[in-house]
Design an enzyme around this catalytic site. Structure first.
Site, PDB file in Angstrom:
ATOM      1  CG  ASP A   1      -2.130   0.891   1.000  1.00  0.00           C
ATOM      2  OD1 ASP A   1      -2.401   1.157  -0.188  1.00  0.00           O
ATOM      3  OD2 ASP A   1      -2.475   1.357   2.129  1.00  0.00           O
ATOM      4  CB  VAL A   2       3.702   2.138  -2.051  1.00  0.00           C
ATOM      5  CG1 VAL A   2       4.902   3.414  -2.126  1.00  0.00           C
ATOM      6  CG2 VAL A   2       4.832   1.118  -1.332  1.00  0.00           C
TER       7      VAL A   2
END
Length: 306
Positions: free
Chosen positions: A108-109
Site C-alpha cells: 500500500d505504497v
C-alpha cells in the site's frame, strides 16, 4: 480500522484465534524491520478490546498533505526537497525489498503513507498490509491497496510481487512532479481521470512542461525533472517484468539530485571567491544576505544554498 494520525493504528476490535494469529504475525514482522527511512514500530497493546500497533510520532504529517497544501499544511514548492523525499522513501522501500529476508512487499505504497519528521525527512509507514514474498517470487492473496496506486497486473492476477510496490512508487513520482492526486475528475482533461494515462501522454509527446506543478519554485534543472518523469513512466509499465527494481529507481533519483547539485555549484563557487568581502548579495530564488562575520559553513547552511 481507525487511524490516529502518525502515531497509532488500530487493528481490530475482535480477538478471535485467526485475528490473534494475524496480530502476532504482524508484530513479529514489524519487530525485525529497522531502517532510518521506515517509521519505527514501538510495540502493541490491547485497549478497550482493540488491538493497537504503536509507531513513532511524525511531526510533519504526510507527503500527501504537503503536495496538495491546505489551510494548515505548508506546500512543498522546492523541487530539490521533493527529490530528497523521493530518495528517502525509495531507500525505505529498498530495505524492504533487498534488506529483509524474505523480501517484504509493502502492498500500500502511497503519498499518505510517506510521513515527514521534524526535519522534513521522509519515512515509509503503515505496514499493516505488508507480506513476505514466498521464495523471493510472489504471494497469492486477496487484493489490497488504494485506488490510483494499485498495480493493474496485481489486481488482475492476484499475484503479488515487489514490482507491485514499484508501480505504486511510480505514481508517487508523478505526484511529486505534478502535485496532482492520482485520481481526479478535474485535473486531467476530458475522458481522463488517472494520473498515469495523463502523464504518459504528455511525456511521450515530449511536453514535460504540461505536467510540472505550477507552484514549484523556479530555478530547477529541467533535465532532472525529465529523469524523474522517465523513471516514473518505467515504474508504471503494464507488466511487472518491464518495471525497474527499486534500487534502479533510487539511482535515477540520486542522479537527478546530482544534476541539481551541479546546477548550484557555480553559486557556491561564487560565494567562496567572495567570502573575504564584507557582504554578499546573490540574486536567486531565495535571496541571501550574509553578515560581515558569517563563516562559509554558515553560508552553506542557509536554505537557499542547500
Amino acid at each position: 480500522m481507525q487511524d490516529i494520525p502518525y502515531a497509532h493504528a488500530f487493528l481490530s476490535s475482535g480477538c478471535c484465534p485467526d485475528e490473534l494469529a494475524g496480530l502476532l504475525f504482524q508484530v513479529a514482522l514489524l519487530s525485525r524491520i529497522h531502517h532510518r527511512n521506515l517509521v519505527t514500530f514501538l510495540g502493541y497493546s490491547q485497549q478497550d478490546g482493540k488491538n493497537i500497533l504503536v509507531y513513532e510520532f511524525m511531526h510533519n504529517g504526510t507527503l500527501k498533505e504537503h503536495l496538495r497544501g491546505g489551510p494548515n499544511d505548508v506546500k512543498i514548492t522546492s523541487w530539490v526537497k521533493r527529490l530528497e523525499i523521493a530518495e528517502d522513501a525509495a531507500k525505505g522501500i529498498e530495505y524492504l525489498h533487498t534488506g529483509c529476508s524474505p523480501t517484504i512487499i509493502h502492498r500500500d505504497v502511497k503519498s499518505s503513507n510517506i510521513l515527514l519528521d521534524k526535519n522534513m525527512r521522509a519515512k515509509v509507514a503503515d505496514f499493516g498490509l505488508s507480506k513476505p514474498a514466498v521464495d523471493g517470487s510472489h504471494v497469492s492473496s486477496i487484493v489490497r491497496g488504494t485506488v490510483g496506486y494499485l498495480d493493474p497486473e496485481y489486481y488482475i492476477s492476484q499475484q503479488l510481487t515487489e514490482k507491485s510496490d514499484i508501480y505504486s512508487f511510480g505514481v508517487i513520482l508523478l505526484e511529486l512532479i505534478s502535485g496532482h492526486e492520482p485520481i481526479s475528475s478535474d485535473n486531467f482533461g476530458l475522458n481522463c481521470r488517472n494520473i498515469v494515462a495523463w502523464a504518459r501522454s504528455h511525456i511521450e509527446s515530449g511536453n514535460i512542461d504540461a505536467i510540472i506543478d505550477a507552484s514549484l519554485d523556479t530555478g530547477y534543472d529541467l533535465q532532472s525533472v525529465w529523469k524523474i518523469a522517465e523513471v516514473g513512466i518505467m515504474c508504471v509499465k503494464p507488466k511487472g517484468a518491464q518495471r525497474p527494481t527499486i534500487s534502479e529507481v533510487l539511482k535515477e533519483i540520486q542522479d537527478a539530485i546530482a544534476i541539481e547539485v551541479q546546477r548550484e555549484a557555480p553559486q557556491v563557487q561564487q560565494l567562496m571567491s567572495k567570502r573575504s568581502m564584507g557582504s554578499v548579495s546573490i540574486n536567486t530564488d531565495n535571496s541571501v544576505d550574509l553578515e560581515q562575520n558569517a563563516s562559509f559553513d554558515e553560508m552553506l547552511m542557509r536554505p537557499g544554498l542547500r
